[in-house]
Design a protein around this motif. Structure first.
Motif, PDB file in Angstrom:
ATOM      1  N   GLU B  16      73.948  19.088  71.162  1.00 19.95           N
ATOM      2  CA  GLU B  16      72.869  18.349  70.516  1.00 19.95           C
ATOM      3  C   GLU B  16      73.179  18.112  69.033  1.00 19.95           C
ATOM      4  OE1 GLU B  16      69.313  20.581  70.206  1.00 19.95           O
ATOM      5  OE2 GLU B  16      68.172  18.897  69.382  1.00 19.95           O
ATOM      6  N   LYS B  42      65.783  20.683  59.002  1.00 22.55           N
ATOM      7  CA  LYS B  42      65.693  21.177  57.620  1.00 22.55           C
ATOM      8  C   LYS B  42      66.307  22.568  57.479  1.00 22.55           C
ATOM      9  CE  LYS B  42      61.181  20.851  57.651  1.00 22.55           C
ATOM     10  NZ  LYS B  42      60.997  20.444  59.052  1.00 22.55           N
ATOM     11  N   THR B  43      65.865  23.465  58.357  1.00 26.75           N
ATOM     12  CA  THR B  43      66.397  24.820  58.276  1.00 26.75           C
ATOM     13  C   THR B  43      67.905  24.816  58.524  1.00 26.75           C
ATOM     14  OG1 THR B  43      64.290  25.778  58.954  1.00 26.75           O
ATOM     15  CG2 THR B  43      66.248  27.147  59.276  1.00 26.75           C
TER      16      THR B  43
HETATM   17  N1  LIG Z   1      70.370  28.404  67.087  1.00 28.42           N
HETATM   18  C1  LIG Z   1      70.120  27.194  67.639  1.00 28.42           C
HETATM   19  N2  LIG Z   1      70.739  26.811  68.776  1.00 28.42           N
HETATM   20  C2  LIG Z   1      70.516  25.607  69.326  1.00 28.42           C
HETATM   21  N3  LIG Z   1      69.685  24.692  68.798  1.00 28.42           N
HETATM   22  C3  LIG Z   1      69.032  25.009  67.679  1.00 28.42           C
HETATM   23  C4  LIG Z   1      69.208  26.275  67.038  1.00 28.42           C
HETATM   24  N4  LIG Z   1      68.431  26.317  65.923  1.00 28.42           N
HETATM   25  C5  LIG Z   1      67.801  25.129  65.887  1.00 28.42           C
HETATM   26  N5  LIG Z   1      68.154  24.336  66.919  1.00 28.42           N
HETATM   27  C6  LIG Z   1      67.692  22.958  67.174  1.00 28.42           C
HETATM   28  O1  LIG Z   1      68.057  22.177  66.072  1.00 28.42           O
HETATM   29  C7  LIG Z   1      67.031  21.285  65.709  1.00 28.42           C
HETATM   30  C8  LIG Z   1      66.686  21.448  64.243  1.00 28.42           C
HETATM   31  O2  LIG Z   1      66.132  22.739  64.024  1.00 28.42           O
HETATM   32  P1  LIG Z   1      65.689  23.249  62.591  1.00 28.42           P
HETATM   33  O3  LIG Z   1      65.272  24.665  62.724  1.00 28.42           O
HETATM   34  O4  LIG Z   1      66.753  22.931  61.635  1.00 28.42           O
HETATM   35  O5  LIG Z   1      64.421  22.324  62.305  1.00 28.42           O
HETATM   36  P2  LIG Z   1      63.401  22.365  61.091  1.00 28.42           P
HETATM   37  O6  LIG Z   1      63.417  21.015  60.492  1.00 28.42           O
HETATM   38  O7  LIG Z   1      63.660  23.511  60.201  1.00 28.42           O
HETATM   39  O8  LIG Z   1      62.030  22.571  61.858  1.00 28.42           O
HETATM   40  P3  LIG Z   1      60.700  23.368  61.406  1.00 28.42           P
HETATM   41  O9  LIG Z   1      59.925  22.423  60.577  1.00 28.42           O
HETATM   42  O10 LIG Z   1      60.018  23.612  62.717  1.00 28.42           O
HETATM   43  O11 LIG Z   1      61.101  24.609  60.717  1.00 28.42           O
HETATM   44  C9  LIG Z   1      65.889  21.559  66.667  1.00 28.42           C
HETATM   45  O12 LIG Z   1      65.896  20.568  67.656  1.00 28.42           O
HETATM   46  C10 LIG Z   1      66.192  22.897  67.236  1.00 28.42           C
HETATM   47  O13 LIG Z   1      65.750  22.967  68.559  1.00 28.42           O
END
Ligand SMILES: Nc1ncnc2c1ncn2[C@@H]1O[C@H](COP(=O)(O)OP(=O)(O)OP(=O)(O)O)[C@@H](O)[C@H]1O
Ligand SMILES: [Mg+2]
Lengths: 259, 240
Positions: B16, B42-43
């Motif tokens: 992905e 973002k994270t």
């Molecule tokens: N360790 C992981 N393994 C596989 N996919 C992941 C992992 N961590 C995050 N993802 C996927 O990557 C994408 C981005 O995740 P991320 O945590 O960066 O989003 P975010 O913008 O921080 O969201 P939020 O606002 O909920 O904190 C998501 O679709 C998540 O499902």
């Protein structure tokens, strides 16, 4: 009487020091299942040792070190499936032990004695190993106290600070496996887990600082172990179960204290 | 020298793709806000900046160096604050952890003074000797901010530092961030951050749209509407 139980009291104190340090780390790192896996898996090293006719402490040490490294890889690289994989290692080690015992001719009463241990039958060789492991634990905790504490709270943050948290965690598992080996003859594989975790679980409720938790755990386990030695000596009972029952009673009593 | 420079960055978890062709840079001592929907990446972007994750493609330079080389100069406030709370550890213990580094095993007088100082700045010095478990969610968040600041970083990266905090506390923390004299990258779900003196804004939803401050006028900015954006931005700002 001291002639008969002197060695076991020394062993009890040495094991208590180790439980205070490593048991507390196990509890705050939620590594109970991993410790169970190392303890039960160590049976593989016992089986191999008996089969080859070599020093059992040595074969068990080497075998559990391998298990510790495998478990480190599992918790670091396969975190999402670690609970199941930890169970696999647990069963794998025991199976290896049983197979090697099957392959060993004759009846091996010796092997069974490792399952429940007997602190009343402890020998000088065991005491030497305990002194060595205790020294290593004390030196390690003095130098690494702040790092271990940071690791237990938030291992990712160590990475931010440029410190290798995975390596530190692996070292923690190595120390755990050495502590398991030194306790196998005295406590026995099956009840090690209970004895390693109950005193810290009690101590955690009464302390605000981690070093206080370690000290209190040591004192508590010394009370349980020496109490267990005396009771089992006078009533002719198996010591380890008595020790565990004492400790469990202590744990339930401590639960009366509200958070 | 740029504080942060990201070029052609791609990242994927397994198959992905989570981040696609991200490009932006940030000058020293500037304040950048990152917003975007849940799962937008973002994270993930912050973890790449911290060097926890490696880019699939592209590069990240922090003060001209790789994240791994410079990790000591980065402060980090993680998104989730619910670590093992049962650990007997005090607020002061946690803040001090920010002073650890490679080759350093013991805390000295300076470390303790710095920790005291940060606790005062964040107005949590009265919790110093409390067990972390006995603090509220917002107070815990402040402890983590203190832990990040105590290392005196050149750049601080915060993942939703105000998510568990009440409006007064949010204002306090945003005021504090606004006045910090270091490079700041702050992820937030709270659109109010855009009313602050941010120098740069990144909307991240797999791709990034970058907006340069200082004053931002969302309703008139067609730019933001071009890629999938946060729903409320679409609704309120773009009239889509
Ligand atoms: N360790 C992981 N393994 C596989 N996919 C992941 C992992 N961590 C995050 N993802 C996927 O990557 C994408 C981005 O995740 P991320 O945590 O960066 O989003 P975010 O913008 O921080 O969201 P939020 O606002 O909920 O904190 C998501 O679709 C998540 O499902
Ligand atoms: Mg996030």
């Amino acid at each position: 009487m001291w002639d008969l139980i002197g060695n076991s009291v020394y062993a009890g104190i040495l094991i208590s020091i180790a439980i205070g340090i490593i048991g507390s780390l196990i509890v705050i790192n939620k590594a109970t299942a991993i410790t169970g896996s190392i303890a039960h898996g160590s049976f593989g090293g016992i089986g191999i040792g008996i089969f080859l006719g070599v020093n059992i402490l040595l074969s068990t040490t080497l075998f559990t070190l391998v298990l510790a490294l495998l478990l480190a890889v599992i918790t670091i690289y396969y975190k999402h499936r670690s609970d199941s994989l930890i169970g696999v290692i647990w069963a794998l080690g025991m199976s290896v032990g049983i197979i090697f015992l099957n392959l060993t001719p004759g009846y091996n009463a010796d092997a069974l004695s490792y399952l429940f241990g007997n602190i009343l039958l402890i020998e000088n060789g065991d005491i030497f190993m305990m002194v060595g492991v205790d020294l290593l634990l004390l030196i390690s905790i003095i130098i690494l106290y702040n790092r271990f504490l940071a690791m237990s709270y938030d291992i990712d943050f160590l990475k931010v600070r440029g410190i290798n948290g995975s390596l530190l965690y692996t070292y923690f598992l190595i120390l755990t496996s050495l502590t398991v080996v030194m306790s196998v003859r005295a406590i026995g594989i099956i009840l090690i887990l209970a004895l390693f975790t109950i005193p810290p679980l009690i101590a955690e409720k009464f302390t605000r600082k981690f070093y206080q938790m370690m000290i209190l755990s040591s004192v508590l386990s010394a009370v349980f172990i020496i109490g267990g030695i005396l009771i089992s000596y006078f009533y002719d009972l198996a010591p380890t179960p008595v020790i565990v029952i004492l400790a469990a009673a202590g744990l339930f009593l401590s639960m009366l204290k509200k958070d | 020298m740029k504080a942060l420079e990201i070029k052609n960055l791609y990242f994927r978890y397994d198959k992905e793709t989570v981040l696609e062709n991200i490009n932006f840079s940030l000058e020293d001592k500037k304040f950048m806000a990152i917003i975007g929907p849940n799962g937008g990446g973002k994270t993930t972007l912050l973890k790449l900046i911290l060097g926890f994750l490696k880019p699939y493609k592209g590069e990240i330079k922090i003060y001209g160096k790789s994240p791994q080389e410079i990790s000591e100069l980065i402060g980090y406030v993680p998104q989730h604050t619910n670590f093992s709370l049962d650990i007997p550890i005090t607020v002061f213990d946690i803040v001090l952890q920010g002073r650890l580094k490679k080759g350093k095993f013991f805390y000295d007088k300076l470390d303790r003074e710095k920790a005291e100082e940060v606790l005062k700045t964040l107005k949590i010095e009265k919790f110093k000797n409390r067990k972390i478990k006995d603090l509220s969610g917002g107070q815990r968040q402040k402890v983590l901010i203190a832990r990040a600041l105590v290392s005196e970083p050149k750049i601080i990266v915060m993942d939703e530092p105000t998510s568990a905090i009440d409006p007064t506390g949010q204002k306090e923390i945003l005021d504090l961030i606004e006045n910090l004299d270091i490079t700041r990258i702050v992820v937030s779900h709270d659109i109010k951050i855009l009313l602050r003196k941010v120098d740069k804004i990144a909307f991240i939803n797999k791709k990034a749209v970058i907006h340069e401050g200082p004053k931002l006028n969302i309703p008139n900015d067609k730019h933001f509407c071009e890629i999938e954006l946060i729903e409320f931005l679409k609704d309120e700002s773009c009239g889509i």
